[in-house]
Design a protein around this motif. Structure first.
Motif, PDB file in Angstrom:
ATOM      1  N   ASP A 187       0.867  -1.186   0.000  1.00 25.02           N
ATOM      2  CA  ASP A 187       0.000   0.000   0.000  1.00 25.02           C
ATOM      3  C   ASP A 187       0.901   1.232   0.000  1.00 25.02           C
ATOM      4  N   LEU A 188       0.995   1.911  -1.130  1.00 23.90           N
ATOM      5  CA  LEU A 188       1.905   3.051  -1.257  1.00 23.90           C
ATOM      6  C   LEU A 188       1.550   4.193  -0.299  1.00 23.90           C
ATOM      7  N   HIS A 189       0.294   4.266   0.136  1.00 26.00           N
ATOM      8  CA  HIS A 189      -0.097   5.276   1.128  1.00 26.00           C
ATOM      9  C   HIS A 189       0.623   5.039   2.460  1.00 26.00           C
ATOM     10  N   ARG A 245       2.691  14.898  -3.223  1.00 28.00           N
ATOM     11  CA  ARG A 245       2.439  13.497  -3.518  1.00 28.00           C
ATOM     12  C   ARG A 245       1.123  13.352  -4.266  1.00 28.00           C
ATOM     13  N   THR A 246       1.101  12.446  -5.229  1.00 28.68           N
ATOM     14  CA  THR A 246      -0.119  12.147  -5.961  1.00 28.68           C
ATOM     15  C   THR A 246      -0.240  10.634  -6.082  1.00 28.68           C
ATOM     16  N   TYR A 247      -1.387  10.101  -5.701  1.00 34.81           N
ATOM     17  CA  TYR A 247      -1.653   8.670  -5.816  1.00 34.81           C
ATOM     18  C   TYR A 247      -2.641   8.451  -6.954  1.00 34.81           C
ATOM     19  N   SER A 248      -2.471   7.360  -7.681  1.00 40.92           N
ATOM     20  CA  SER A 248      -3.400   7.038  -8.759  1.00 40.92           C
ATOM     21  C   SER A 248      -3.467   5.524  -8.922  1.00 40.92           C
ATOM     22  N   SER A 294      -4.174  -0.303  -3.750  1.00 39.17           N
ATOM     23  CA  SER A 294      -2.932  -0.965  -3.348  1.00 39.17           C
ATOM     24  C   SER A 294      -2.680  -2.109  -4.322  1.00 39.17           C
ATOM     25  N   ALA A 353      -1.219   0.190  -8.464  1.00 41.57           N
ATOM     26  CA  ALA A 353      -1.142   1.357  -7.571  1.00 41.57           C
ATOM     27  C   ALA A 353       0.073   2.190  -7.975  1.00 41.57           C
ATOM     28  N   TYR A 367       2.307   6.112  -7.470  1.00 39.70           N
ATOM     29  CA  TYR A 367       2.633   7.212  -6.571  1.00 39.70           C
ATOM     30  C   TYR A 367       3.619   8.118  -7.299  1.00 39.70           C
ATOM     31  N   GLU A 385       5.257   2.627  -9.701  1.00 34.08           N
ATOM     32  CA  GLU A 385       4.027   1.873  -9.879  1.00 34.08           C
ATOM     33  C   GLU A 385       4.278   0.408  -9.559  1.00 34.08           C
TER      34      GLU A 385
END
Length: 178
Positions: free
Chosen positions: A51-53, A70-73, A77, A81, A83, A97
């Motif tokens: 989980d990159l978060h 930071r940007t998640y897309s 997870s 996933a 980042y 990724e």
């Protein structure tokens, strides 16, 4: 005076040619790898990597520039996933990724740096149960272009990046062993 200038130019050219020749003999790929033993089940550690978060809590790069953007897309997870970050000179700008996972033993990440130097690498996290602990290996590898080889003559990338991996694995250990 002209002879001195010509001599200096010739000497500097020879030094540059020698430097490039030595750099060209270096390997075309690089690898930085560190392993730590963590007293936690592989599933618990895997969740923190997959989980990159969750990386905000243990990645050494998050601590180097807490103000980075930071940007998640993609997926929440696991595979897909992504980042992206944009930070100061300590962390630069890039994207990662998750390209593959094998619960709870492996996470593979495509890592692209845009600055300070462009680079395209692969990262593998491997988790292997060992008694009441889990051995976690953080491995980054990729191509080493000529500029990387030249820089490598002056800066030991294994020592520099390896220290970050050691710090990250230690942070992961503290978090997973709670």
């Amino acid at each position: 005076m002209l002879k001195i200038i010509v001599a200096i130019v010739v000497l500097l050219s020879a030094m540059l040619a020698g430097l490039l020749a030595v750099a060209a003999t270096k390997p075309d790929v690089f690898r930085v790898q560190r392993t730590a033993s963590i007293k936690a089940e592989p599933e618990k550690i895997f969740a923190l990597i997959n989980d990159l978060h969750a990386w905000v809590a243990w990645s050494p790069y998050e601590q180097k520039d807490p103000a980075m953007r930071r940007t998640y897309s993609g997926a929440a997870s696991g595979k897909g996933a992504a980042y992206e970050w944009d930070g100061d000179s300590n962390v630069g700008k890039g994207r990662m990724e998750i390209t593959d996972t094998s619960v709870p033993s492996k996470v593979t990440i495509k890592l692209d740096f845009m600055r300070p130097l462009e680079g395209h690498n692969m990262v593998d996290f491997k988790l292997k149960p060992q008694g009441g602990s889990t051995n976690v290996t953080w491995d980054m590898h990729g191509p080493s272009p000529l500029i990387g080889k030249v820089i490598g003559l002056f800066i030991d990338m294994d020592r520099m990046v390896g220290k970050d991996f050691e710090d990250g694995l230690n942070n992961l250990k503290i978090l997973a062993e709670k």
